[in-house]
Design a protein around this motif. Sequence first.
Motif, PDB file in Angstrom:
ATOM      1  N   CYS A  13      43.636  31.249 -11.138  1.00  0.00           N
ATOM      2  CA  CYS A  13      43.575  29.819 -11.452  1.00  0.00           C
ATOM      3  C   CYS A  13      43.826  29.598 -12.951  1.00  0.00           C
ATOM      4  O   CYS A  13      43.357  30.371 -13.772  1.00  0.00           O
ATOM      5  N   TYR A  15      42.697  27.198 -14.844  1.00  0.00           N
ATOM      6  CA  TYR A  15      41.725  26.337 -15.525  1.00  0.00           C
ATOM      7  C   TYR A  15      40.621  27.147 -16.195  1.00  0.00           C
ATOM      8  O   TYR A  15      40.852  27.788 -17.190  1.00  0.00           O
ATOM      9  N   CYS A  16      39.439  27.181 -15.612  1.00  0.00           N
ATOM     10  CA  CYS A  16      38.296  27.606 -16.430  1.00  0.00           C
ATOM     11  C   CYS A  16      38.144  29.115 -16.526  1.00  0.00           C
ATOM     12  O   CYS A  16      38.828  29.891 -15.855  1.00  0.00           O
ATOM     13  N   VAL A  18      36.028  31.099 -15.376  1.00  0.00           N
ATOM     14  CA  VAL A  18      35.557  31.882 -14.224  1.00  0.00           C
ATOM     15  C   VAL A  18      36.684  32.833 -13.786  1.00  0.00           C
ATOM     16  O   VAL A  18      36.447  33.975 -13.447  1.00  0.00           O
ATOM     17  N   GLY A  19      37.923  32.325 -13.828  1.00  0.00           N
ATOM     18  CA  GLY A  19      39.070  33.177 -13.526  1.00  0.00           C
ATOM     19  C   GLY A  19      39.206  33.522 -12.060  1.00  0.00           C
ATOM     20  O   GLY A  19      39.387  34.685 -11.676  1.00  0.00           O
ATOM     21  N   CYS A  20      39.138  32.498 -11.201  1.00  0.00           N
ATOM     22  CA  CYS A  20      39.172  32.736  -9.757  1.00  0.00           C
ATOM     23  C   CYS A  20      40.535  33.243  -9.293  1.00  0.00           C
ATOM     24  O   CYS A  20      41.579  32.778  -9.753  1.00  0.00           O
ATOM     25  N   LEU A  47      36.966  28.357  -4.154  1.00  0.00           N
ATOM     26  CA  LEU A  47      37.626  27.608  -5.229  1.00  0.00           C
ATOM     27  C   LEU A  47      36.828  26.342  -5.451  1.00  0.00           C
ATOM     28  O   LEU A  47      36.185  25.830  -4.537  1.00  0.00           O
ATOM     29  N   CYS A  48      36.869  25.789  -6.655  1.00  0.00           N
ATOM     30  CA  CYS A  48      36.244  24.489  -6.890  1.00  0.00           C
ATOM     31  C   CYS A  48      37.287  23.394  -6.641  1.00  0.00           C
ATOM     32  O   CYS A  48      38.430  23.669  -6.277  1.00  0.00           O
ATOM     33  N   LYS A  50      38.992  21.605  -8.639  1.00  0.00           N
ATOM     34  CA  LYS A  50      40.204  21.693  -9.470  1.00  0.00           C
ATOM     35  C   LYS A  50      41.152  22.762  -8.928  1.00  0.00           C
ATOM     36  O   LYS A  50      42.355  22.528  -8.792  1.00  0.00           O
ATOM     37  N   GLY A  51      40.604  23.926  -8.646  1.00  0.00           N
ATOM     38  CA  GLY A  51      41.453  25.002  -8.135  1.00  0.00           C
ATOM     39  C   GLY A  51      42.061  24.641  -6.796  1.00  0.00           C
ATOM     40  O   GLY A  51      43.252  24.884  -6.541  1.00  0.00           O
ATOM     41  N   PRO A 182      32.186  25.836 -11.791  1.00  0.00           N
ATOM     42  CA  PRO A 182      31.589  25.514 -10.487  1.00  0.00           C
ATOM     43  C   PRO A 182      31.417  26.712  -9.552  1.00  0.00           C
ATOM     44  O   PRO A 182      30.402  26.818  -8.862  1.00  0.00           O
ATOM     45  N   VAL A 183      32.381  27.595  -9.521  1.00  0.00           N
ATOM     46  CA  VAL A 183      32.273  28.715  -8.581  1.00  0.00           C
ATOM     47  C   VAL A 183      31.133  29.654  -8.991  1.00  0.00           C
ATOM     48  O   VAL A 183      30.391  30.158  -8.140  1.00  0.00           O
TER      49      VAL A 183
HETATM   50 FE1  SF4 Z   1      39.618  27.431 -11.241  1.00  0.00          FE
HETATM   51 FE2  SF4 Z   1      37.442  26.190 -10.377  1.00  0.00          FE
HETATM   52 FE3  SF4 Z   1      37.590  28.849 -10.285  1.00  0.00          FE
HETATM   53 FE4  SF4 Z   1      37.319  27.595 -12.613  1.00  0.00          FE
HETATM   54  S1  SF4 Z   1      35.817  27.636 -10.945  1.00  0.00           S
HETATM   55  S2  SF4 Z   1      38.731  29.271 -12.181  1.00  0.00           S
HETATM   56  S3  SF4 Z   1      38.551  25.747 -12.295  1.00  0.00           S
HETATM   57  S4  SF4 Z   1      38.854  27.390  -9.114  1.00  0.00           S
END
Ligand code: SF4
Length: 709
Positions: A13, A15-16, A18-20, A47-48, A50-51, A182-183
């Motif tokens: 991902c 975005y954040c 966490v690196g999903c 996934l949150c 956003k992802g 979030p995750v």
């Molecule tokens: Fe992406 Fe959400 Fe995972 Fe962050 S928590 S890496 S924004 S899916």
Amino acid sequence: GPPMPPAAIRTTCPYCGVGCGVLATPDGRGGAAIAGDPSHPANLGRLCSKGAALGETLGLGSRVLHPLRRTASGSYERIGWEAALDAVADGLKSVIATHGPDAVAFYLSGQLLTEDYYLANKLMKGFIGSPHVDTNSRLCMASTVAGQRRVFGSDTVPGSYEDLDSADLIVLVGSNAAWCHPVLFRRMQQNRAQRGARIVVIDPRATATSEDVDQVLRLAPGSDTLLFAGLLVHLADRGLTDADYLARHVEGYEAALTNAREIAPSLEAVARGTGLDATEIAAFYALWSETPAVVTAWSQGVNQSAQGTDKVAAILHCHLATGRIGKPGCGPFSLTGQPNAMGGREVGGLANMLAAHMGYAPTEIDRVQRFWKAPRMAQSEGLKAVAMMEAVEAGRIRALWVMATNPAVSLPRADRVRAALGSLDLFVVSENVLSNDTLAARPHLILPAAAWGEKDGTVTNSERRISRQRAFLSLPSEVKPDWWIIAQVAQRLGFADAFAHAGPAAIYAEHAALSAFENEGRRDFDIGAHAGLTKHAYDALQPVQWPAPAARPLGTPRLFAEGGFFTANGRARMVPLAAPALASAASEALPLLLNTGRLRDHWHTLTRTGLSPRLSAHCAEPSVQIHPEDARRYGLTEAGFARIANDHGSVVLKVALDPGMTRGSLFAPIHWSAETASHARIGAAVQAMCDPWSGQPEMKATPSSIEQV
Ligand code: SF4
């Protein structure tokens, strides 16, 4: 036979921190179906919001698709890559010839991939010979870097996400993890539901994170160091420290304890300074000290502070004093903001770092110079983000290349930043999008950079885990990856041999070799197992936590349980902390402290999440949150408009009454800009007071006024 189903590509991902892991299945029409990757250790398939909405953000409608040059009349003309790259190289040469290498700078981003970041650093710090490379990570986790380097001797997060599953107590400090990580927050909640772990949230503001937890400490802004100094005193006074760990692995404990007693002489003093009840503080101290498996995690409420480094150190001290570090279910844990903030740290994206976690000690300069065969090494630390923009304003920096970030929105005193950018002799921006506030400052050249889904490389998440981002779409039109653009400019500056990489795999292999070069376990960042990695192996790379030296290719989940810090004598160092105070106090004229931060469904300056109708629905427009009593006092009503102002600038936002706000404070989101909502660019009203160790600006408490408009 029937057509083969399209293959899912494993990526991460954008975005954040966490690196999903993400599975992207291209639809053949420029889009893709998105799902969580069950095999990725960061998210195990989750996934949150956003992802999950990434598929809605893949269109080309807002993209810059070919190089653009500003003409004499101020309009932009389309030019070819040859002309664009020549113009960047000629512009840099001309500024260097007239003003010297120190007059050029790069401003980079935690959105870049490690390979892009590595090449930009190599070019500037080894070949152009200027140290002025900094990054928007300066706004994100620079205080954690400085705190960890001071105390551990290296920028090392000791633990793993698994510790959030096995901790018995999770303390979140200055973190709205429910929205911003979030995750990971879901992993913490699952631990609480299934194992009975307790969660404590320490934050001036009531947030989504503090809704359903075991204890909430709404401390006064800026008083975190006081709370944790008080915890160290509590641990010492009750004989709850780990004397053996302290004796074997830590130095400076007695002095740190004396310092903590000065800051926090009594529980009553902690109560006065934090604004909390002595009983709730005592309950928190008892819970922390009675629970061996405790993770203290923090985010921007700690980092974005003029005392952020001390706040980090105050937390690290408590974990060191009790030996609660590097063991399953316990340790201090920095939740990094951006997708590749840590990867940038690894290659020297910060102005005070060189590469592979080396700094500017003479031996380290020499080592990097020999490895790179660099003709012109930078010799001392460069300018950090806020100081870099001040140098642009003062005309000391004459050429600036911005990559993958939007400083005219995100930096403090954003109006001044935007004006300063317009005064450069050479202003180059590598971007995905055709319009944002930084582009509105009229760069001489706009270079179309590859976006998520089109580019290949690696990122590192908050638990030191390196994962591949893989392309699943082809490069549209004349768009190019950042590494290629940098290498092409380097070749035109006369450095063809050192920038002849065939692609990201070759760059990563070089970066890995540098990390192991004359290392022998002396530096924390070592991915020697990947030195000389082939393209095939790079493409198949599984997520791995560094250090991954040649002898330990599967990586390292935890460090420091048995000491082994990356200092000269292998011991951690407790450090003296400054008395807690805000960078600027509220006054009669500026009575409210303006706090800024993220919302659940948006990312940074909206250039990607703004494309998703689903994400925009959560919060369609910006607003300023204020306690209802404060609103009454300043004559504001729900959904009316108000002007927030101070010496730096002003913004106009819709008012949202929120009883979860602390009296005397305001909260506004960072996402909107002049491009998306004309007066909502909150960075214009953020002060630029910086932490003396990290250079990170205080973005959580700018004294401001508010009035109805
Ligand atoms: Fe992406 Fe959400 Fe995972 Fe962050 S928590 S890496 S924004 S899916």
